[in-house]
Design a protein around this motif. Structure first.
Motif, PDB file in Angstrom:
ATOM      1  N   GLU A   1      13.628   8.894   3.919  1.00 38.70           N
ATOM      2  CA  GLU A   1      12.321   8.634   3.318  1.00 38.70           C
ATOM      3  C   GLU A   1      11.290   8.216   4.361  1.00 38.70           C
ATOM      4  O   GLU A   1      10.117   8.599   4.278  1.00 38.70           O
ATOM      5  CB  GLU A   1      12.461   7.538   2.261  1.00 38.70           C
ATOM      6  N   MET A   2      11.713   7.460   5.378  1.00 44.16           N
ATOM      7  CA  MET A   2      10.778   6.915   6.349  1.00 44.16           C
ATOM      8  C   MET A   2      10.554   7.845   7.544  1.00 44.16           C
ATOM      9  O   MET A   2       9.451   7.866   8.096  1.00 44.16           O
ATOM     10  CB  MET A   2      11.274   5.554   6.843  1.00 44.16           C
ATOM     11  N   THR A   3      11.592   8.575   7.959  1.00 47.20           N
ATOM     12  CA  THR A   3      11.617   9.427   9.163  1.00 47.20           C
ATOM     13  C   THR A   3      11.659   8.556  10.421  1.00 47.20           C
ATOM     14  O   THR A   3      11.266   7.378  10.390  1.00 47.20           O
ATOM     15  CB  THR A   3      10.419  10.395   9.261  1.00 47.20           C
ATOM     16  N   PRO A   4      12.097   9.117  11.558  1.00 47.41           N
ATOM     17  CA  PRO A   4      12.165   8.339  12.805  1.00 47.41           C
ATOM     18  C   PRO A   4      10.796   8.016  13.401  1.00 47.41           C
ATOM     19  O   PRO A   4      10.732   7.336  14.420  1.00 47.41           O
ATOM     20  CB  PRO A   4      12.960   9.261  13.747  1.00 47.41           C
ATOM     21  N   TYR A   5       9.722   8.518  12.786  1.00 44.94           N
ATOM     22  CA  TYR A   5       8.387   8.352  13.370  1.00 44.94           C
ATOM     23  C   TYR A   5       7.504   7.453  12.528  1.00 44.94           C
ATOM     24  O   TYR A   5       6.284   7.455  12.681  1.00 44.94           O
ATOM     25  CB  TYR A   5       7.737   9.730  13.540  1.00 44.94           C
ATOM     26  N   HIS A   6       8.105   6.672  11.674  1.00 41.11           N
ATOM     27  CA  HIS A   6       7.358   5.735  10.831  1.00 41.11           C
ATOM     28  C   HIS A   6       6.789   4.613  11.701  1.00 41.11           C
ATOM     29  O   HIS A   6       7.395   4.225  12.711  1.00 41.11           O
ATOM     30  CB  HIS A   6       8.298   5.158   9.774  1.00 41.11           C
ATOM     31  N   PRO A   7       5.608   4.060  11.348  1.00 39.87           N
ATOM     32  CA  PRO A   7       5.040   2.942  12.122  1.00 39.87           C
ATOM     33  C   PRO A   7       5.990   1.757  12.272  1.00 39.87           C
ATOM     34  O   PRO A   7       5.883   0.984  13.231  1.00 39.87           O
ATOM     35  CB  PRO A   7       3.799   2.550  11.304  1.00 39.87           C
ATOM     36  N   MET A   8       6.935   1.618  11.351  1.00 40.24           N
ATOM     37  CA  MET A   8       7.925   0.545  11.442  1.00 40.24           C
ATOM     38  C   MET A   8       8.706   0.604  12.749  1.00 40.24           C
ATOM     39  O   MET A   8       9.183  -0.419  13.256  1.00 40.24           O
ATOM     40  CB  MET A   8       8.882   0.661  10.247  1.00 40.24           C
ATOM     41  N   MET A   9       8.821   1.812  13.336  1.00 43.63           N
ATOM     42  CA  MET A   9       9.615   1.965  14.551  1.00 43.63           C
ATOM     43  C   MET A   9       8.999   1.243  15.744  1.00 43.63           C
ATOM     44  O   MET A   9       9.685   0.966  16.719  1.00 43.63           O
ATOM     45  CB  MET A   9       9.815   3.452  14.865  1.00 43.63           C
ATOM     46  N   TYR A  10       7.698   0.948  15.653  1.00 45.74           N
ATOM     47  CA  TYR A  10       7.088   0.148  16.714  1.00 45.74           C
ATOM     48  C   TYR A  10       7.698  -1.249  16.755  1.00 45.74           C
ATOM     49  O   TYR A  10       7.747  -1.880  17.819  1.00 45.74           O
ATOM     50  CB  TYR A  10       5.573   0.044  16.498  1.00 45.74           C
ATOM     51  N   ALA A  11       8.143  -1.747  15.612  1.00 47.51           N
ATOM     52  CA  ALA A  11       8.819  -3.047  15.575  1.00 47.51           C
ATOM     53  C   ALA A  11      10.287  -2.915  15.928  1.00 47.51           C
ATOM     54  O   ALA A  11      10.850  -3.763  16.628  1.00 47.51           O
ATOM     55  CB  ALA A  11       8.667  -3.673  14.191  1.00 47.51           C
ATOM     56  N   VAL A  12      10.909  -1.834  15.459  1.00 47.90           N
ATOM     57  CA  VAL A  12      12.354  -1.640  15.674  1.00 47.90           C
ATOM     58  C   VAL A  12      12.688  -1.527  17.155  1.00 47.90           C
ATOM     59  O   VAL A  12      13.705  -2.055  17.616  1.00 47.90           O
ATOM     60  CB  VAL A  12      12.841  -0.392  14.910  1.00 47.90           C
TER      61      VAL A  12
ATOM     62  N   ILE B   1      17.429   0.618   7.578  1.00 50.41           N
ATOM     63  CA  ILE B   1      16.522   1.703   7.943  1.00 50.41           C
ATOM     64  C   ILE B   1      17.311   2.938   8.328  1.00 50.41           C
ATOM     65  O   ILE B   1      17.026   4.057   7.875  1.00 50.41           O
ATOM     66  CB  ILE B   1      15.600   1.272   9.100  1.00 50.41           C
ATOM     67  N   ALA B   2      18.316   2.766   9.188  1.00 50.84           N
ATOM     68  CA  ALA B   2      19.055   3.908   9.710  1.00 50.84           C
ATOM     69  C   ALA B   2      19.960   4.551   8.663  1.00 50.84           C
ATOM     70  O   ALA B   2      19.997   5.784   8.534  1.00 50.84           O
ATOM     71  CB  ALA B   2      19.881   3.476  10.924  1.00 50.84           C
ATOM     72  N   LEU B   3      20.677   3.754   7.912  1.00 52.85           N
ATOM     73  CA  LEU B   3      21.727   4.283   7.041  1.00 52.85           C
ATOM     74  C   LEU B   3      21.266   4.575   5.616  1.00 52.85           C
ATOM     75  O   LEU B   3      21.930   5.337   4.905  1.00 52.85           O
ATOM     76  CB  LEU B   3      22.899   3.303   7.012  1.00 52.85           C
ATOM     77  N   ILE B   4      20.153   3.995   5.190  1.00 55.69           N
ATOM     78  CA  ILE B   4      19.716   4.158   3.797  1.00 55.69           C
ATOM     79  C   ILE B   4      18.328   4.795   3.696  1.00 55.69           C
ATOM     80  O   ILE B   4      18.121   5.740   2.926  1.00 55.69           O
ATOM     81  CB  ILE B   4      19.718   2.793   3.066  1.00 55.69           C
ATOM     82  N   LEU B   5      17.378   4.299   4.469  1.00 53.87           N
ATOM     83  CA  LEU B   5      15.969   4.656   4.255  1.00 53.87           C
ATOM     84  C   LEU B   5      15.434   5.727   5.195  1.00 53.87           C
ATOM     85  O   LEU B   5      14.301   6.186   5.012  1.00 53.87           O
ATOM     86  CB  LEU B   5      15.099   3.398   4.401  1.00 53.87           C
ATOM     87  N   LEU B   6      16.219   6.133   6.185  1.00 47.62           N
ATOM     88  CA  LEU B   6      15.697   7.065   7.189  1.00 47.62           C
ATOM     89  C   LEU B   6      15.162   8.369   6.599  1.00 47.62           C
ATOM     90  O   LEU B   6      14.101   8.843   7.030  1.00 47.62           O
ATOM     91  CB  LEU B   6      16.766   7.357   8.245  1.00 47.62           C
TER      92      LEU B   6
ATOM     93  N   ILE C   1       0.812  -1.220   0.000  1.00 44.51           N
ATOM     94  CA  ILE C   1       0.000   0.000   0.000  1.00 44.51           C
ATOM     95  C   ILE C   1       0.844   1.269   0.000  1.00 44.51           C
ATOM     96  O   ILE C   1       0.320   2.372   0.101  1.00 44.51           O
ATOM     97  CB  ILE C   1      -0.972   0.024   1.202  1.00 44.51           C
ATOM     98  N   GLY C   2       2.167   1.089  -0.097  1.00 47.02           N
ATOM     99  CA  GLY C   2       3.038   2.243  -0.248  1.00 47.02           C
ATOM    100  C   GLY C   2       3.540   2.874   1.027  1.00 47.02           C
ATOM    101  O   GLY C   2       4.153   3.942   0.989  1.00 47.02           O
ATOM    102  N   LEU C   3       3.345   2.218   2.177  1.00 44.97           N
ATOM    103  CA  LEU C   3       3.843   2.775   3.429  1.00 44.97           C
ATOM    104  C   LEU C   3       5.319   2.470   3.655  1.00 44.97           C
ATOM    105  O   LEU C   3       5.979   3.137   4.432  1.00 44.97           O
ATOM    106  CB  LEU C   3       3.027   2.242   4.613  1.00 44.97           C
ATOM    107  N   LEU C   4       5.805   1.443   3.000  1.00 43.65           N
ATOM    108  CA  LEU C   4       7.227   1.106   3.035  1.00 43.65           C
ATOM    109  C   LEU C   4       7.756   1.130   1.604  1.00 43.65           C
ATOM    110  O   LEU C   4       7.011   0.804   0.670  1.00 43.65           O
ATOM    111  CB  LEU C   4       7.454  -0.290   3.627  1.00 43.65           C
ATOM    112  N   PRO C   5       9.025   1.520   1.429  1.00 48.29           N
ATOM    113  CA  PRO C   5       9.624   1.396   0.093  1.00 48.29           C
ATOM    114  C   PRO C   5       9.437  -0.031  -0.416  1.00 48.29           C
ATOM    115  O   PRO C   5       9.695  -0.986   0.309  1.00 48.29           O
ATOM    116  CB  PRO C   5      11.100   1.724   0.342  1.00 48.29           C
ATOM    117  N   GLU C   6       8.973  -0.162  -1.639  1.00 46.60           N
ATOM    118  CA  GLU C   6       8.511  -1.456  -2.137  1.00 46.60           C
ATOM    119  C   GLU C   6       9.552  -2.556  -2.026  1.00 46.60           C
ATOM    120  O   GLU C   6       9.287  -3.629  -1.473  1.00 46.60           O
ATOM    121  CB  GLU C   6       8.044  -1.317  -3.590  1.00 46.60           C
ATOM    122  N   THR C   7      10.760  -2.303  -2.550  1.00 46.70           N
ATOM    123  CA  THR C   7      11.787  -3.345  -2.544  1.00 46.70           C
ATOM    124  C   THR C   7      12.154  -3.734  -1.126  1.00 46.70           C
ATOM    125  O   THR C   7      12.227  -4.924  -0.774  1.00 46.70           O
ATOM    126  CB  THR C   7      13.041  -2.869  -3.302  1.00 46.70           C
TER     127      THR C   7
END
Length: 238
Positions: free
Chosen positions: A195-206, A188-193, A131-137
């Motif tokens: 685009e994602m920002t530190p407040y992305h829902p993914m951080m609940y898992a991280v 996430i930290a070195l490449i995608l941050l 659904i586009g919330l994470l970079p596809e690859t």
């Protein structure tokens, strides 16, 4: 498509992903607690750990929801340091309390079984990629790697339950699971941050289940190493 509509849709999907991640975190905490109790952990220790993790989830949600504490423009290297610091705090909370002794007394099948919940996180990451919330690859790779890590953990749990001396699958599951966590956190930290920002829902898992899984891997590997030194090295603590 109207850019304004696209932006509104993205914001809506972002907001809907937050409660899903919170539910997944609670599921991970609950499942891990059940596994530890099943493996002989005392109700007092398990209850205390669950309450502490739920309190941390509330704090984490406050940080993400208010976009506070961590600067939005934090560098990737600094954010990686924040991730590792969080892992270190988890380790201190585990091994400076009776939780560490409880985990060391678990059987390999229990330690591996606890990794099985990662299958659901992997499915969630695949959905976020779709659904586009994470970079596809990244989302596809991360999703399948988490599903694989959870599935390998379940296979290792079954094998270890049947034959405690069959350690090869346990070692493989631990190695894959650890690599998965380290590669995802670093990416996430070195490449995608940016685009994602530190407040992305993914951080609940991280910042919640990932440190738990990492330390469960460490405990499992420590028990494998102790088993190689002899039975006396892995006697449960009193």
């Amino acid at each position: 498509m109207d850019p304004t509509h696209t932006s509104s849709l993205a914001a809506l999907l972002f907001e809907q992903a937050v409660p899903v991640m919170i539910l997944l975190d609670l599921a991970a905490v609950g499942f891990t607690a059940w596994v530890v109790r099943r493996g002989g952990g005392s109700a007092r220790v398990v209850t205390g750990a669950v309450l502490a993790l739920c309190a941390w989830l509330a704090v984490l949600h406050g940080i993400i929801a208010t976009r506070s504490l961590i600067p939005a423009d934090i560098s990737g290297l600094a954010f990686l340091g924040v991730i590792f610091a969080g892992v270190g705090v988890f380790g201190l909370g585990i091994f400076a309390t009776p939780v560490g002794r409880t985990l060391m007394n678990l059987r390999q099948e229990d330690l591996m079984l606890a990794q099985g919940v990662r299958v659901f996180f992997g499915a969630g990451f695949l959905l976020q990629a779709a659904i586009g919330l994470l970079p596809e690859t990244f989302g596809i790779i991360d999703g399948f790697s988490h599903v694989t890590a959870g599935f390998l953990g379940l296979i290792a749990a079954v094998i270890a339950a049947r034959d405690p001396n069959a350690t090869r699958m346990v070692l493989c599951a631990n190695a894959f699971g650890l690599i998965d966590i380290l590669v995802v956190a670093s990416s996430i930290a070195l490449i995608l941050l940016p685009e994602m920002t530190p407040y992305h829902p993914m951080m609940y898992a991280v910042f919640l289940p990932a440190p738990i899984w990492l330390w469960l891997h460490v405990v499992s590997l420590a028990k494998l190493a102790a088993a190689r030194r002899g039975p006396e090295a892995i006697q449960p603590a009193a």
